[in-house]
Design a protein around this motif. Structure first.
Motif, PDB file in Angstrom:
ATOM      1  N   PHE A   9       7.397 -34.904 -16.226  1.00  0.00           N
ATOM      2  CA  PHE A   9       8.152 -35.870 -15.433  1.00  0.00           C
ATOM      3  C   PHE A   9       7.374 -37.160 -15.206  1.00  0.00           C
ATOM      4  N   SER A  10       8.081 -38.279 -15.368  1.00  0.00           N
ATOM      5  CA  SER A  10       7.527 -39.557 -14.946  1.00  0.00           C
ATOM      6  C   SER A  10       7.766 -39.690 -13.438  1.00  0.00           C
ATOM      7  N   GLU A  11       7.189 -40.706 -12.840  1.00  0.00           N
ATOM      8  CA  GLU A  11       7.397 -40.928 -11.406  1.00  0.00           C
ATOM      9  C   GLU A  11       8.875 -41.175 -11.119  1.00  0.00           C
ATOM     10  N   LYS A  12       9.521 -41.956 -12.007  1.00  0.00           N
ATOM     11  CA  LYS A  12      10.944 -42.250 -11.828  1.00  0.00           C
ATOM     12  C   LYS A  12      11.782 -40.983 -11.890  1.00  0.00           C
ATOM     13  N   GLU A  13      11.482 -40.117 -12.854  1.00  0.00           N
ATOM     14  CA  GLU A  13      12.245 -38.878 -12.993  1.00  0.00           C
ATOM     15  C   GLU A  13      12.045 -37.959 -11.799  1.00  0.00           C
ATOM     16  N   ASN A  14      10.842 -37.962 -11.248  1.00  0.00           N
ATOM     17  CA  ASN A  14      10.581 -37.160 -10.055  1.00  0.00           C
ATOM     18  C   ASN A  14      11.417 -37.632  -8.875  1.00  0.00           C
ATOM     19  N   ILE A  15      11.561 -38.951  -8.748  1.00  0.00           N
ATOM     20  CA  ILE A  15      12.379 -39.506  -7.662  1.00  0.00           C
ATOM     21  C   ILE A  15      13.834 -39.092  -7.845  1.00  0.00           C
ATOM     22  N   ILE A  16      14.332 -39.238  -9.081  1.00  0.00           N
ATOM     23  CA  ILE A  16      15.732 -38.874  -9.366  1.00  0.00           C
ATOM     24  C   ILE A  16      15.955 -37.385  -9.131  1.00  0.00           C
ATOM     25  N   ARG A  17      14.991 -36.577  -9.551  1.00  0.00           N
ATOM     26  CA  ARG A  17      15.102 -35.121  -9.394  1.00  0.00           C
ATOM     27  C   ARG A  17      15.207 -34.748  -7.917  1.00  0.00           C
ATOM     28  N   SER A  18      14.409 -35.396  -7.087  1.00  0.00           N
ATOM     29  CA  SER A  18      14.433 -35.081  -5.653  1.00  0.00           C
ATOM     30  C   SER A  18      15.758 -35.502  -5.028  1.00  0.00           C
ATOM     31  N   LYS A  19      16.328 -36.627  -5.492  1.00  0.00           N
ATOM     32  CA  LYS A  19      17.602 -37.092  -4.951  1.00  0.00           C
ATOM     33  C   LYS A  19      18.740 -36.166  -5.366  1.00  0.00           C
ATOM     34  N   ILE A  20      18.723 -35.737  -6.635  1.00  0.00           N
ATOM     35  CA  ILE A  20      19.747 -34.812  -7.110  1.00  0.00           C
ATOM     36  C   ILE A  20      19.715 -33.530  -6.277  1.00  0.00           C
ATOM     37  N   LYS A  21      18.520 -33.057  -6.007  1.00  0.00           N
ATOM     38  CA  LYS A  21      18.364 -31.833  -5.216  1.00  0.00           C
ATOM     39  C   LYS A  21      18.944 -32.020  -3.815  1.00  0.00           C
ATOM     40  N   ASN A  22      18.718 -33.194  -3.231  1.00  0.00           N
ATOM     41  CA  ASN A  22      19.216 -33.448  -1.879  1.00  0.00           C
ATOM     42  C   ASN A  22      20.727 -33.598  -1.844  1.00  0.00           C
ATOM     43  N   PHE A  23      21.302 -34.216  -2.888  1.00  0.00           N
ATOM     44  CA  PHE A  23      22.731 -34.485  -2.891  1.00  0.00           C
ATOM     45  C   PHE A  23      23.565 -33.240  -3.171  1.00  0.00           C
ATOM     46  N   SER A  24      23.112 -32.392  -4.063  1.00  0.00           N
ATOM     47  CA  SER A  24      23.955 -31.303  -4.540  1.00  0.00           C
ATOM     48  C   SER A  24      23.925 -30.100  -3.605  1.00  0.00           C
ATOM     49  N   GLN A  25      25.093 -29.734  -3.112  1.00  0.00           N
ATOM     50  CA  GLN A  25      25.210 -28.570  -2.242  1.00  0.00           C
ATOM     51  C   GLN A  25      25.730 -27.344  -2.992  1.00  0.00           C
ATOM     52  N   THR A  26      26.299 -27.563  -4.168  1.00  0.00           N
ATOM     53  CA  THR A  26      26.942 -26.486  -4.918  1.00  0.00           C
ATOM     54  C   THR A  26      26.087 -25.958  -6.059  1.00  0.00           C
ATOM     55  N   PHE A  27      25.305 -26.844  -6.680  1.00  0.00           N
ATOM     56  CA  PHE A  27      24.578 -26.472  -7.892  1.00  0.00           C
ATOM     57  C   PHE A  27      23.061 -26.514  -7.699  1.00  0.00           C
ATOM     58  N   LYS A  28      22.399 -25.652  -8.456  1.00  0.00           N
ATOM     59  CA  LYS A  28      20.975 -25.805  -8.697  1.00  0.00           C
ATOM     60  C   LYS A  28      20.867 -26.640  -9.967  1.00  0.00           C
ATOM     61  N   ILE A  29      20.226 -27.788  -9.875  1.00  0.00           N
ATOM     62  CA  ILE A  29      20.175 -28.703 -11.015  1.00  0.00           C
ATOM     63  C   ILE A  29      18.729 -28.899 -11.449  1.00  0.00           C
ATOM     64  N   LYS A  30      18.479 -28.658 -12.722  1.00  0.00           N
ATOM     65  CA  LYS A  30      17.130 -28.822 -13.256  1.00  0.00           C
ATOM     66  C   LYS A  30      17.184 -29.620 -14.555  1.00  0.00           C
ATOM     67  N   PHE A  31      16.051 -30.199 -14.913  1.00  0.00           N
ATOM     68  CA  PHE A  31      15.941 -30.941 -16.176  1.00  0.00           C
ATOM     69  C   PHE A  31      15.547 -29.979 -17.291  1.00  0.00           C
ATOM     70  N   TYR A  32      16.206 -30.124 -18.440  1.00  0.00           N
ATOM     71  CA  TYR A  32      15.920 -29.284 -19.606  1.00  0.00           C
ATOM     72  C   TYR A  32      15.753 -30.156 -20.845  1.00  0.00           C
ATOM     73  N   THR A  33      15.156 -29.560 -21.859  1.00  0.00           N
ATOM     74  CA  THR A  33      15.073 -30.190 -23.166  1.00  0.00           C
ATOM     75  C   THR A  33      15.019 -29.086 -24.220  1.00  0.00           C
ATOM     76  N   ASN A  34      15.008 -29.469 -25.490  1.00  0.00           N
ATOM     77  CA  ASN A  34      14.756 -28.511 -26.568  1.00  0.00           C
ATOM     78  C   ASN A  34      14.140 -29.272 -27.741  1.00  0.00           C
ATOM     79  N   ASP A  35      13.701 -28.546 -28.712  1.00  0.00           N
ATOM     80  CA  ASP A  35      12.974 -29.170 -29.825  1.00  0.00           C
ATOM     81  C   ASP A  35      13.836 -30.183 -30.577  1.00  0.00           C
ATOM     82  N   ASP A  36      15.146 -29.931 -30.657  1.00  0.00           N
ATOM     83  CA  ASP A  36      16.032 -30.853 -31.365  1.00  0.00           C
ATOM     84  C   ASP A  36      16.145 -32.205 -30.653  1.00  0.00           C
ATOM     85  N   PHE A  37      15.914 -32.202 -29.338  1.00  0.00           N
ATOM     86  CA  PHE A  37      16.077 -33.418 -28.551  1.00  0.00           C
ATOM     87  C   PHE A  37      14.810 -34.277 -28.510  1.00  0.00           C
ATOM     88  N   LYS A  38      13.721 -33.762 -29.048  1.00  0.00           N
ATOM     89  CA  LYS A  38      12.458 -34.514 -29.105  1.00  0.00           C
ATOM     90  C   LYS A  38      12.054 -35.055 -27.731  1.00  0.00           C
TER      91      LYS A  38
END
Length: 296
Positions: A9-38
């Motif tokens: 995570f970059s600093e910006k992504e960490n900020i966005i991740r924390s905001k998503i966590k605070n906003f969402s009451q229904t979902f657990k939201i996490k960042f993912y990737t895979n080898d195809d996405f580089k």
């Protein structure tokens, strides 16, 4: 696809991740990737578990509904769903600034900075040329497919470069029938989760939900109301977000606008949030025409 949790995570992504966590009451939201996405990232949405296993199984249908809605909407302003695996929906991550942050910061200030007053004023022409019309066009396109987004809140709006607007909150997309909300699923708050936002949900939609869909309400009047509140929050820089929206506040608020713009904006906001839904300015093209008056 073989998904793995994203860790670099970059600093910006960490900020966005924390905001998503605070906003969402229904979902657990996490960042993912895979080898195809580089190492490009996507968001994985999973229903938050409760202590009731049977209830959790029923709530999985929320994800299935989101996929169906996304396929019906076919909007490039909504995140694309990339995969559905192991009860997780993987969808686009939109880079940009969350509207909630844009409102509270100097993001929408005028470009000219000749005087101290210029440095404090909102660039109203910019808002009325881009942001508001883009949201209206988004809702118009959904409306033509018998859908409407009931969650146009600052936390669901992403503003990208050149004020391109992207919309999140797929759970808030509802069905309408001949212009009237017709979607009993959203009234089942125990299973579906609440779609009520104390500030942005108009009273008639709250009544529709609480009455389990018995009250007949016009979908366009909800759009008008939410655009009116959003416009008010933008031009007041969110200073009144904890105060009840009513006539006195609209008249007495401190607007970060040029004096000749202020009264026209107040009149437009009052037309959009009129207590009587049927008296609201609710035709999409009429609202866009009013925006053009400010953009000249």
């Amino acid at each position: 696809m073989q998904w793995k949790k994203y860790k670099n995570f970059s600093e910006k992504e960490n900020i966005i991740r924390s905001k998503i966590k605070n906003f969402s009451q229904t979902f657990k939201i996490k960042f993912y990737t895979n080898d195809d996405f580089k190492d490009n990232i996507v968001l994985g949405y999973k229903i938050k578990p409760t202590d009731d296993e049977e209830k959790d199984l029923k709530r999985q249908k929320i994800l299935e509904r989101i996929i169906k809605v996304n396929n019906l909407a076919l909007s490039n302003q909504l995140p694309e769903i990339i995969d559905y695996e192991n009860n997780i929906v993987y969808m686009d991550y939109f880079d940009g600034i969350i509207m909630d942050d844009a409102i509270k910061t100097n993001y929408f200030l005028k470009y000219e900075k000749n005087t101290k007053k210029d440095q404090e004023e909102i660039a109203l022409k910019r808002i009325m040329r881009g942001v508001i019309p883009e949201i209206i066009d988004f809702q118009r396109d959904l409306y033509n497919k018998n859908l409407i987004h009931l969650g146009i809140f600052p936390e669901h709006i992403i503003v990208q470069k050149d004020d391109i607007v992207k919309i999140k909150g797929l759970r808030y997309i509802s069905r309408h029938n001949n212009g009237f909300i017709d979607d009993k699923v959203i009234t089942n708050e125990e299973l579906y989760g609440s779609i009520i936002n104390e500030r942005y949900t108009p009273p008639e939609l709250v009544e529709y939900i609480k009455s389990k869909g018995k009250k007949k309400i016009n979908a366009k009047t909800i759009v008008s109301y939410q655009i009116g509140i959003l416009l008010f929050d933008i031009v007041t820089k969110g200073k009144y977000k904890n105060e009840e929206i009513k006539g006195d506040l609209i008249y007495d608020a401190n607007y970060y606008l040029h004096s000749f713009e202020e009264n026209k904006v107040i009149n437009l906001i009052l037309e959009l949030i009129n207590p009587n839904p049927e008296n609201r300015l609710k035709n999409f093209e009429d609202i866009k025409d009013r925006c053009r008056e400010f953009a000249k």
